[in-house]
Design a protein around this motif. Structure first.
Motif, short mmCIF file in Angstrom:
data_model
loop_
_atom_site.label_atom_id
_atom_site.label_comp_id
_atom_site.label_asym_id
_atom_site.label_seq_id
_atom_site.Cartn_x
_atom_site.Cartn_y
_atom_site.Cartn_z
N VAL A 1 0.81 -1.21 0.00
CA VAL A 1 0.00 0.00 0.00
C VAL A 1 0.86 1.28 0.00
O VAL A 1 0.46 2.29 -0.55
CB VAL A 1 -0.98 -0.01 1.19
N PHE A 2 2.06 1.22 0.62
CA PHE A 2 2.94 2.38 0.64
C PHE A 2 3.98 2.36 -0.47
O PHE A 2 4.88 3.20 -0.50
CB PHE A 2 3.66 2.48 1.99
N GLY A 3 3.88 1.41 -1.37
CA GLY A 3 4.85 1.32 -2.45
C GLY A 3 6.21 0.87 -1.93
O GLY A 3 6.31 0.08 -0.99
N THR A 4 7.26 1.41 -2.54
CA THR A 4 8.61 0.90 -2.28
C THR A 4 9.43 1.74 -1.30
O THR A 4 10.50 1.31 -0.89
CB THR A 4 9.38 0.82 -3.61
N ARG A 5 8.96 2.93 -0.95
CA ARG A 5 9.71 3.79 -0.02
C ARG A 5 8.73 4.69 0.73
O ARG A 5 7.64 4.98 0.24
CB ARG A 5 10.73 4.69 -0.73
N ILE A 6 9.16 5.15 1.93
CA ILE A 6 8.41 6.13 2.70
C ILE A 6 9.38 7.20 3.20
O ILE A 6 10.48 6.87 3.69
CB ILE A 6 7.68 5.51 3.91
N LEU A 7 9.00 8.45 3.07
CA LEU A 7 9.71 9.57 3.69
C LEU A 7 8.76 10.18 4.70
O LEU A 7 7.77 10.83 4.34
CB LEU A 7 10.12 10.60 2.63
N ASP A 8 9.03 9.93 5.99
CA ASP A 8 8.15 10.42 7.05
C ASP A 8 8.43 11.90 7.30
O ASP A 8 9.60 12.32 7.39
CB ASP A 8 8.39 9.62 8.32
N LEU A 9 7.37 12.71 7.41
CA LEU A 9 7.50 14.16 7.55
C LEU A 9 7.04 14.62 8.93
O LEU A 9 6.12 14.05 9.51
CB LEU A 9 6.67 14.88 6.48
N SER A 10 7.68 15.67 9.41
CA SER A 10 7.19 16.40 10.57
C SER A 10 7.12 17.87 10.19
O SER A 10 7.68 18.29 9.17
CB SER A 10 8.12 16.21 11.78
N TRP A 11 6.41 18.66 10.99
CA TRP A 11 6.43 20.09 10.77
C TRP A 11 7.83 20.62 11.03
O TRP A 11 8.62 19.99 11.75
CB TRP A 11 5.43 20.79 11.70
N ALA A 12 8.15 21.76 10.48
CA ALA A 12 9.50 22.32 10.62
C ALA A 12 9.85 22.60 12.08
O ALA A 12 11.02 22.59 12.45
CB ALA A 12 9.63 23.60 9.79
N ASP A 13 8.84 22.84 12.91
CA ASP A 13 9.12 23.11 14.33
C ASP A 13 9.19 21.84 15.16
O ASP A 13 9.30 21.90 16.39
CB ASP A 13 8.06 24.06 14.91
N GLY A 14 9.15 20.67 14.52
CA GLY A 14 9.31 19.41 15.22
C GLY A 14 8.03 18.67 15.53
O GLY A 14 8.07 17.50 15.93
N ARG A 15 6.88 19.30 15.37
CA ARG A 15 5.62 18.62 15.64
C ARG A 15 5.37 17.52 14.60
O ARG A 15 5.75 17.65 13.45
CB ARG A 15 4.45 19.61 15.60
N HIS A 16 4.73 16.45 15.04
CA HIS A 16 4.37 15.38 14.11
C HIS A 16 3.31 15.89 13.13
O HIS A 16 2.37 16.57 13.53
CB HIS A 16 3.84 14.16 14.86
N SER A 17 3.45 15.52 11.88
CA SER A 17 2.47 15.93 10.87
C SER A 17 1.53 14.81 10.48
O SER A 17 0.48 15.05 9.88
CB SER A 17 3.17 16.43 9.60
N ALA A 18 1.90 13.55 10.82
CA ALA A 18 1.11 12.37 10.41
C ALA A 18 0.96 12.31 8.89
O ALA A 18 -0.04 11.82 8.37
CB ALA A 18 -0.26 12.36 11.08
N GLU A 19 1.95 12.81 8.18
CA GLU A 19 1.95 12.80 6.71
C GLU A 19 3.29 12.27 6.22
O GLU A 19 4.32 12.44 6.87
CB GLU A 19 1.70 14.20 6.15
N GLU A 20 3.26 11.65 5.07
CA GLU A 20 4.47 11.10 4.46
C GLU A 20 4.45 11.32 2.95
O GLU A 20 3.38 11.49 2.35
CB GLU A 20 4.59 9.58 4.71
N LEU A 21 5.61 11.29 2.37
CA LEU A 21 5.77 11.07 0.94
C LEU A 21 6.01 9.57 0.78
O LEU A 21 6.88 9.01 1.45
CB LEU A 21 6.96 11.83 0.36
#
Length: 374
Positions: free
Chosen positions: A296-316
């Protein structure tokens, strides 16, 4: 790094959703004095686009040999001046002088050629596109030919999603790709309307912005790799569904199609950073654990956070549904083809900045960082 060594917040990730209804522009042949393009029931769409041409001179989108013969007879009687193209009011950025190299017109081989208003070598010799460029025809679903193939090729090289490739047939995927391009172009070229049909303004915008044959990217209109004064490695443009990758010096590397969040679960705009990088084994383990589907996530995941360090719960991440690229279908993550996410994964490091914006002319791009208030 083993999958078990990583702690990644994937709660906002995409689900395995079926293909939602895709509104399609219906190009309706109208055997009268106009060519009509019906309305599109989708956000950003204008209610109706009507291309008016000189009465009696219009060939419908699905013109028959009888239509062509009748038109040729009129040409013989009245001369090519009867078919003189109209003048477009569209002014393209940086067009300060007439373009050289315009070639042949359109029609039967016995007709006198007219100068082409197109300057990009992708389009100048394509007979099917000349009446579109002059405003005499609008192409939509059901159209096919080398002109459609040339437009599809340009859209692909510019990073717009077209899962079926350049097959020369104007179907739903081409409508979607053209709409995404029109969303992009309309930000700086007011003559471009978001319809999903190929009209003169859209074709001339493509002519101006598409790269030369054999190249990828975009000839102009690239957003700067800076967000509020801070350099970024990636810009995600949500409304046109494209992801721009830059090198460490801010030069464009490539542009990839993406899919973003739905209206109910939108991808949130702002400055984010890469928090962690998951290889294929880790991505598959996360997919199996969270969605009972290791692909479902394909072959790679880049986990993201907000620039101030907060979790964003979003990925590329990648995808197991590439036909949905170019749409708003996720739970907030930004999907890419598996080939594209590998390039992004290999190019980026933890801490690299990712700017997520609605449009490429977002005021935060290139802007100086705001001064903190004491």
């Amino acid at each position: 790094m083993r999958a078990g060594d990583l702690r990644v917040d994937l709660t906002g990730s995409t689900s395995r959703q079926g293909l939602p209804p895709d509104p399609v522009t219906s190009a309706t042949p109208w055997f009268g004095d106009r060519t009509r393009v019906s309305d599109v029931g989708e956000l950003d769409a204008h209610s109706r686009t009507v291309a008016s041409v000189e009465p009696g001179l219009t060939l419908p989108l699905s013109a028959s040999p009888v239509d062509v013969k009748a038109r040729a007879s009129r040409m013989s009687a009245e001369g090519f001046s009867a078919m003189k193209p109209g003048t477009s009011s569209l002014v393209l950025q940086h067009d300060t002088a007439p373009r050289a190299g315009a070639v042949s017109g359109w029609g039967l081989s016995t007709w006198t050629p007219s100068p082409s208003p197109l300057g990009n070598a992708r389009f100048t010799g394509v007979v099917q596109l000349s009446p579109v460029a002059s405003g005499q025809e609008v192409l939509g679903p059901g159209s096919r030919g080398e002109g459609i193939r040339a437009v599809q090729g340009a859209l692909l090289e510019m990073g717009f999603a077209l899962h079926g490739g350049a097959d020369g047939q104007f179907g739903p995927q081409t409508v979607r790709a053209l709409r995404n391009f029109q969303v992009h172009a309309s930000r700086t070229l007011p003559g471009v309307k978001v319809t999903g049909a190929l009209d003169a303004a859209t074709l001339k915008a493509l002519d101006s912005l598409a790269p030369a044959p054999g190249a990828r990217g975009q000839s102009r209109g690239i957003p700067p790799a800076v967000y509020e004064g801070q350099p970024v490695r990636v810009i995600v443009a949500l409304r046109e569904h494209r992801t721009f990758l830059y090198d460490a010096e801010g030069r464009l590397v490539d542009i990839f199609p993406n899919a973003s969040g739905t209206q109910a679960t939108p991808t949130r705009a702002g400055l984010k950073v890469v928090r962690s990088r998951l290889d294929q084994a880790a991505a598959e383990a996360a997919g199996a654990r969270l969605w009972n589907d290791k692909h479902v996530f394909g072959t790679r995941i880049l986990d993201l956070s907000w620039a101030d360090g907060r979790h964003s719960a979003e990925e590329l991440h990648g995808t197991n549904a590439p036909a949905l690229l170019g749409m708003d279908v996720s739970h907030g993550c930004i999907r890419h083809s598996n080939e594209a996410i590998i390039v992004l994964h290999d190019a980026l490091s933890a801490g690299d900045r990712v700017a997520i914006v609605e449009h490429v002319n977002d005021p935060h791009l290139g802007a100086v960082a705001p001064v903190p208030v004491s």
